[in-house]
Design a protein around this motif. Structure first.
Motif, PDB file in Angstrom:
ATOM      1  N   ARG A  79       2.661  -3.518  17.307  1.00  0.00           N
ATOM      2  CA  ARG A  79       2.308  -2.738  15.896  1.00  0.00           C
ATOM      3  C   ARG A  79       1.021  -2.393  16.037  1.00  0.00           C
ATOM      4  NH1 ARG A  79       3.213  -5.638  10.176  1.00  0.00           N
ATOM      5  NH2 ARG A  79       5.166  -4.443  10.565  1.00  0.00           N
ATOM      6  N   LEU A  80       1.032  -1.112  15.628  1.00  0.00           N
ATOM      7  CA  LEU A  80      -0.356  -0.345  15.381  1.00  0.00           C
ATOM      8  C   LEU A  80      -0.926  -0.378  13.910  1.00  0.00           C
ATOM      9  CD1 LEU A  80       0.601   2.835  17.432  1.00  0.00           C
ATOM     10  CD2 LEU A  80      -1.017   1.348  18.216  1.00  0.00           C
ATOM     11  N   THR A  81      -1.998  -0.923  13.725  1.00  0.00           N
ATOM     12  CA  THR A  81      -2.722  -1.007  12.417  1.00  0.00           C
ATOM     13  C   THR A  81      -4.025  -0.248  12.263  1.00  0.00           C
ATOM     14  OG1 THR A  81      -1.807  -3.386  12.053  1.00  0.00           O
ATOM     15  CG2 THR A  81      -3.520  -2.457  10.560  1.00  0.00           C
ATOM     16  N   VAL A 109       8.443   5.140  18.078  1.00  0.00           N
ATOM     17  CA  VAL A 109       7.511   4.570  17.219  1.00  0.00           C
ATOM     18  C   VAL A 109       7.791   5.006  15.705  1.00  0.00           C
ATOM     19  CG1 VAL A 109       5.012   4.946  16.599  1.00  0.00           C
ATOM     20  CG2 VAL A 109       5.571   5.179  18.805  1.00  0.00           C
ATOM     21  N   VAL A 110       7.592   4.495  14.524  1.00  0.00           N
ATOM     22  CA  VAL A 110       7.892   4.515  13.463  1.00  0.00           C
ATOM     23  C   VAL A 110       7.086   3.746  12.453  1.00  0.00           C
ATOM     24  CG1 VAL A 110       9.638   2.469  12.964  1.00  0.00           C
ATOM     25  CG2 VAL A 110       9.857   4.727  11.748  1.00  0.00           C
ATOM     26  N   PRO A 111       6.450   4.554  11.404  1.00  0.00           N
ATOM     27  CA  PRO A 111       5.643   4.185  10.279  1.00  0.00           C
ATOM     28  C   PRO A 111       6.353   3.102   9.512  1.00  0.00           C
ATOM     29  CG  PRO A 111       5.620   6.478  10.471  1.00  0.00           C
ATOM     30  CD  PRO A 111       6.845   6.182  11.070  1.00  0.00           C
ATOM     31  N   SER A 112       5.736   2.054   9.232  1.00  0.00           N
ATOM     32  CA  SER A 112       6.327   1.037   8.348  1.00  0.00           C
ATOM     33  C   SER A 112       6.598   1.594   6.851  1.00  0.00           C
ATOM     34  CB  SER A 112       5.299  -0.133   7.926  1.00  0.00           C
ATOM     35  OG  SER A 112       5.642  -1.183   7.015  1.00  0.00           O
ATOM     36  N   ILE A 132       0.980  -1.201   0.207  1.00  0.00           N
ATOM     37  CA  ILE A 132       0.212  -0.010   0.136  1.00  0.00           C
ATOM     38  C   ILE A 132       0.886   1.125  -0.084  1.00  0.00           C
ATOM     39  CG2 ILE A 132      -1.797   1.188   1.198  1.00  0.00           C
ATOM     40  CD1 ILE A 132      -2.679  -1.517   2.493  1.00  0.00           C
ATOM     41  N   VAL A 133       0.599   2.138  -0.729  1.00  0.00           N
ATOM     42  CA  VAL A 133       1.389   3.372  -0.836  1.00  0.00           C
ATOM     43  C   VAL A 133       0.382   4.629  -0.349  1.00  0.00           C
ATOM     44  CG1 VAL A 133       2.748   2.780  -2.815  1.00  0.00           C
ATOM     45  CG2 VAL A 133       0.494   3.639  -3.459  1.00  0.00           C
ATOM     46  N   LEU A 163      -0.462   3.207   6.786  1.00  0.00           N
ATOM     47  CA  LEU A 163      -1.464   2.669   8.022  1.00  0.00           C
ATOM     48  C   LEU A 163      -0.714   1.644   9.069  1.00  0.00           C
ATOM     49  CD1 LEU A 163      -4.233   1.653   5.152  1.00  0.00           C
ATOM     50  CD2 LEU A 163      -4.365   3.564   6.835  1.00  0.00           C
ATOM     51  N   VAL A 164       0.553   1.452   8.791  1.00  0.00           N
ATOM     52  CA  VAL A 164       0.931   0.494  10.014  1.00  0.00           C
ATOM     53  C   VAL A 164       2.238   1.345  10.751  1.00  0.00           C
ATOM     54  CG1 VAL A 164       2.153  -1.590  10.091  1.00  0.00           C
ATOM     55  CG2 VAL A 164       0.350  -1.555   8.586  1.00  0.00           C
TER      56      VAL A 164
END
Length: 237
Positions: A90-92, A61-64, A29-30, A69-70
């Motif tokens: 992990r936060l989704t 914390v860092v975005p995937s 996902i972009v 969204l992750v």
């Protein structure tokens, strides 16, 4: 502090270039595939974590890289039954965020009444409702869940790990032992560095990998960031 954790290659405002050949594997996902409102909300909330008290002490914390969204996070527990634990989670975010809250899944195995065997986290009644579920609130709720006050207020009907709940109320010393064991295991080399370790099977791969350093590499790194040598007491010499 947190801004430095964002991978330098990430650019939420830039559309990736089209590839000449179609890829056989699934395309991640972009940012442009996410609803603009959701993308803006999540980006602003990540930026807000740099404000004082928005991100709990001991959390990073860092975005995937694959999807905004992750988010991947690590929590260094400072005190209590789980003192010294190093817990990855992990936060989704749902595609309709902020209408619905993010889900939380622990990558690190941890013996806790509100955490299932697969690592899913369920906020208990002692933690505020997720009706107002801004990310900084969710992070503070996660940290609160590891404190005695929250553990005391958990009801069995809310628990994903019934055994942990019963031990906490019936044999607290046994619960404390298992919680301490979780902490020790979370610090072990297999849990931190071995991505193929059996305990990680079926768990999400995170964007905050730990890398084991040789003694000379560790000393170079400590010098580079200005850390002093540990002060040893007489009993440690």
């Amino acid at each position: 502090m947190l801004v430095n954790l964002v991978p330098s290659a990430m650019d939420f405002a830039t559309r990736p270039k089209a590839r000449a050949e179609p890829q056989k594997k699934s395309v991640p996902i972009v940012p442009d595939a996410i609803d603009p409102v959701t993308r803006t909300t999540i980006s602003l909330e990540y930026a807000s974590l740099q404000h004082r008290d928005h991100c709990p002490l001991g959390m990073y914390v860092v975005p995937s890289p694959e999807s905004l969204l992750v988010w991947d996070a690590v929590f260094f527990v400072h005190q209590g039954y789980y003192a010294d634990a190093i817990l990855k989670f992990r936060l989704t975010f749902p595609s309709n965020y902020p209408d619905n809250p993010p889900t939380v899944q622990f990558v690190t195995d941890v013996f806790h009444p509100l955490i299932s065997q697969s690592g899913m986290f369920q906020p208990g009644p002692a933690i505020p409702t997720m009706a107002e579920h801004r990310v900084f609130d969710v992070l503070h709720w996660i940290k609160a869940a590891f404190k005695k006050q929250a553990l005391d207020g958990i009801r069995e009907s809310e628990c994903l790990n019934k055994e942990a709940y019963r031990l906490y109320h019936d044999t607290t010393s046994s619960f404390a032992g298992l919680a301490s064991q979780s902490s020790l295991l979370s610090q072990s080399a297999p849990a931190l560095f071995d991505r193929d370790h059996p305990t990680l099977r079926g768990k999400p791969r995170d964007a905050l990998p730990f890398r084991e350093l040789a003694p000379d590499q560790l000393q170079t790194m400590r010098t580079k960031i200005g850390l002093k040598e540990w002060q040893q007491g007489p009993e440690q010499r």
